[in-house]
Structure formats: structure tokens, C-alpha cells
Write an enzyme that holds these catalytic residues in place. Structure first.
Site, PDB file in Angstrom:
ATOM      1  N   ILE A 137      30.644  40.729  99.036  1.00 14.54           N
ATOM      2  CA  ILE A 137      30.700  40.097 100.470  1.00 14.54           C
ATOM      3  C   ILE A 137      32.135  39.602 100.784  1.00 14.54           C
ATOM      4  O   ILE A 137      32.658  39.107 100.073  1.00 14.54           O
ATOM      5  CB  ILE A 137      29.802  38.873 100.546  1.00 14.54           C
TER       6      ILE A 137
ATOM      7  N   LYS B 141      32.912  28.920  92.090  1.00 16.12           N
ATOM      8  CA  LYS B 141      33.061  29.676  93.245  1.00 16.12           C
ATOM      9  C   LYS B 141      33.026  28.494  94.516  1.00 16.12           C
ATOM     10  O   LYS B 141      33.524  28.651  95.730  1.00 16.12           O
ATOM     11  CB  LYS B 141      31.599  30.638  93.502  1.00 16.12           C
TER      12      LYS B 141
END
Ligand code: HSE
Length: 441
Positions: free
Chosen positions: A141, A210
Site C-alpha cells: 500500500i 509501523k
């Protein structure tokens, strides 16, 4: 910035040839002409660092002579180093050595960046090279480049993400089958979705790293993995999934990065934990091992990025995208963005963050108990939205108990924790069965 002579091949070293590395190597070879046309110069793979030479890699269309165990020498002989090994050491030393030798770096290493990103940024600045890491968050993504570049003129208020495919797969299966956590993880392992040791995923470490990267970029503030409040999904039970269903919600492991204002001023709060989210929320439709990141920005409004968050080819797509960007800079000069931490917002204590809560309590079923429970919420300034009661009968003794489900309005974590402590101390409360956050409303 170091530019290449026109037409001269750009030397690329690849560190790691596992699931992602082998996809990167194959795409480099199979798409060499297209990549050269897009960059304006050919790429030359000068070596692939691996742990063991003897392994059969006949499926990877790379000259076997390029495989080496000497990563330290390889990184000094490249214009661009791609690192897909992961972990802190030796990746950190190898990347710092590559940068010191004038190489740009493309890495998927979220753990290293969340632990020591500023050191890598500073080294890249000093050497005038690029540090790109799109593949470190949510695999294929495109999310870091949009936050770092496309939204650089906007003001991001919140990033809400499903950034770990393993846990999304497990929670999705628990939701659809009604099975428990351990049984579902075992299934996920058998299907190759979960690692033999699933700790980094199910305990939320992967998502926390993340989240730190997303928050750093979104809020122009250094956020390390240590700044992220983290809870994994190991305590999520089949009963929690059923409770979520009753609320027309699903349970997701969410990475939540928020800019918020407290009485002491503006700051950043970053947390990873399971939460109920309404089935009507766009993130609720993210099934299986897919990832998605939902961004709220002042001018852009709500944005959602969706796709495959792991796997060889999807992650290699992000790596190759970075490689092309970095190689173009080699050809035509200039650099991509460096670290942007000018806002330097304080990291807020987790206790100051606020959300809604779903609390399940087993209590004695007699007059005054509900009033006593409600009093504890009021005493701690937590406002109740709804209360539901089910009567439970002990099959052996025939004794009646009640299960109370309280859903609150927004309250701080500190207030909620104090309320739960007080409830647990009431002699009419047999058990605080579960506390689950309710997000996205
Ligand atoms: N283990 C991660 C996941 C992929 O399950 O999403 C790599 O970050």
C-alpha cells in the site's frame, strides 16, 4: 547529491533473499528494460547478500555468482542498497556503512526505523543520499509517500490503520467462525498466514513499529516504537467477538495515531490495541490478511488506502517503487525528503487519550447493584451511554447472577482505568469480564 554519469549503470546491492528479497531480485531481472526506461539508466544488480550460499535458489533468475555472505563488503560497492533482512543488527551497521560510502538506501525494516530512524536520517543527510522505506508499513500500500509528500501541505489529525495482516486474518476468522484465539492462530499457522513464533504479530510489536513510522511522518515529530502504547490480541476471546456482534461491530487490531489537545497543550498519542469498530466504518470491511490505513486531514478530509500488507510480490512492489524514485535522483540529481521532525510535539501519556469503552461485568443480581456500579462511573467522570443486562443462572447451584454490559461515552484512559479498578473492588461485582475500546465513532 551524488549523480551518475549519463547512461552508466546504477549499481544495486540487495541484502536478503527471503520471501521479499527473491521477489525483488526476480522483478529486477524480469523488468530490467522497463525499469531502465523509467529511470533513464540501467540498473545493475552487483550482489545479493544471503546467510547461506549452499541453498537451492534455482528459481531466482540471478547469476549464482552474485550470491555472497559478505554483506559488509557488498554495501561498499553499490550506488543503492536495498535491505530486506529485517531486525536491528546487523542491518543498522550495514545501512550506516552503505550511506557513509555514498549509497542511497531502500529498506523495508520497520523495526530498525522505529528504533533508530533519526540516526539513519542524520547519516543520509550528512552523505546527501536518500532513505526510502515505503515497504516498511503496510506492504504494497502506498501510504508513507502520500503522507510524506502528497499530504505535506495539509494538516493530518489522525491516522487509523489495520497494519498487520496476520492479526487481521485471525480476528476476521474468529468473527466469521466463532472460534477462539488459540485455535484460530493454529489454523493461521497451518495456512502459512502466521509465523511459527507469532509473537511479533499477535502481541502488536509489528503494528507498534509501523504506528511509530506513520505518526512520525504524519505529525512531523519523532515517535519511536517505545512511545507507542501496545496491547496485542492474545486476550481477545470468542465472547468479545460475540459482544462486538451484538453492538453491530467487529474487532480489529488498530494502530491509532492522534494529534490531540490536552490542558497542557497539543501533543501526539500513538497506540496499538484491539478495538470494536462499527460494521459501517470503512475499516470494518478489511477482511482476511488485508491492510488498510484511514487518514483524516484538515483539508483533504477522510482518505483510505487499502491493499496487501505482506507477501513477496506485494512488498517488492513497494521496494521497486522506492528503487525507481531513488535511482531517478541518481540520474537527474536532487533528493527525496529527509526527516521532518520540526513540529517536535510532545508524546502524550496514554492515560490522557480518550475513546469509548465496552465493559462487561458479572455482578450479584440484587437491589442496589446497578446503582452502585453507576456511581463508580459517575465518581470517575465517565459518562454511561448504554447499559444492558442478561440474567445468568448457575447450572449447578441455580444461583442467579447478572451480566452487565456498559458502553460509555468518550472518556480518558486514566478515568476508565480508575473506574475499572473501583468496580473490581466492589463486593457485589464478581468479575470484570472484559474491557474493550470502541473506536471510529
Ligand atoms: N507480519 C506482518 C503482517 C507483515 O502480518 O502483516 C510484515 O510486516
Amino acid at each position: 547529491m551524488l549523480t551518475s554519469e549519463p547512461g552508466k549503470p546504477i549499481r544495486v546491492a540487495l541484502l536478503g533473499c527471503g520471501v521479499v528479497g527473491s521477489s525483488v531480485a526476480r522483478m529486477l531481472v524480469e523488468q530490467a528494460d522497463d525499469l531502465a526506461a523509467r529511470i533513464g539508466a540501467p540498473l545493475e544488480l552487483v550482489g545479493v547478500a544471503v546467510r547461506r550460499i549452499g541453498k537451492d535458489r534455482s528459481d531466482i533468475p540471478v547469476d549464482p555468482a552474485l550470491f555472497t555472505t559478505d554483506a559488509a563488503t557488498l554495501v561498499t560497492a553499490a550506488d543503492i542498497v536495498i535491505e530486506v533482512v529485517g531486525g536491528i543488527d546487523p542491518a543498522r551497521e550495514l545501512l550506516l556503512s552503505a550511506i557513509a560510502n555514498g549509497a542511497s538506501v531502500v529498506t523495508a525494516n520497520k523495526a530498525l526505523l522505529a528504533e533508530d530512524g533519526p540516526t539513519l536520517y542524520a547519516a543520509a543527510d550528512a552523505a546527501g543520499v536518500d532513505l526510502y522505506f515505503e515497504a516498511a508499513v503496510a506492504g504494497a500500500i502506498p501510504i508513507l509517500r502520500p503522507i510524506r509528500e502528497s499530504l505535506a501541505g495539509d494538516r493530518v489529525a489522525k491516522v487509523l490503520g489495520i497494519v498487520n495482516g496476520t492479526t487481521n486474518f485471525v480476528l476476521d476468522k474468529m468473527d466469521t467462525t466463532g472460534a477462539g484465539f488459540a485455535e484460530t492462530v493454529a489454523q493461521a499457522q497451518a495456512l502459512g498466514y502466521a509465523e511459527a513464533d507469532p509473537t511479533a504479530d499477535v502481541e502488536g510489536f509489528d503494528a507498534a513499529a509501523k504506528a511509530a513510522l506513520l505518526a512520525s511522518l504524519a505529525f512531523h515529530t519523532r515517535v519511536s516504537g517505545r512511545d507507542v502504547y501496545r496491547e496485542g490480541i492474545t486476550e481477545v476471546s470468542a465472547a468479545d467477538m460475540a459482544a462486538a456482534k451484538e453492538m453491530d461491530c467487529v474487532v480489529k487490531l488498530l494502530a491509532i495515531c492522534e494529534r490531540s489537545t490536552t490542558p497542557d497543550g497539543e501533543g501526539v498519542c500513538v497506540r496499538v490495541h484491539p478495538a470494536m469498530i462499527a460494521r459501517t466504518h470503512p475499516l470494518a470491511s478489511v477482511r482476511d490478511a488485508y491492510n488498510a490505513v484511514f487518514v483524516q486531514a484538515s483539508a483533504a478530509g477522510e482518505l483510505m488506502f487499502y491493499g496487501k500488507g505482506a507477501g513477496g510480490d506485494p512488498t517488492a512492489s513497494a521496494v521497486l517503487g522506492d528503487l525507481v524514485a531513488v535511482a531517478r535522483h541518481r540520474v537527474s540529481g536532487g533528493r527525496g525528503p529527509g526527516e521532518s521532525a520540526y513540529a517536535d510535539l510532545p508524546i502524550l501519556d496514554f492515560g490522557t487519550s480518550s475513546t469509548r469503552y465496552h465493559i462487561s461485568l458479572d455482578v450479584d443480581d440484587r437491589p442496589g447493584v446497578l446503582a452502585a456500579v453507576a456511581t463508580e462511573f459517575a465518581r470517575h467522570d465517565v459518562s454511561i451511554d448504554t447499559v444492558r443486562q442478561h440474567v445468568l443462572t448457575d447450572p449447578e447451584t441455580g444461583e442467579q447472577r447478572a451480566n452487565l454490559v456498559v458502553v460509555t461515552h468518550r472518556a480518558t484512559e486514566a478515568a476508565l482505568a480508575a473506574t475499572v479498578d473501583a468496580l473490581a473492588g466492589l463486593d457485589t461485582v464478581a468479575e470484570v469480564v472484559s474491557v474493550m475500546r470502541v473506536e471510529g465513532a
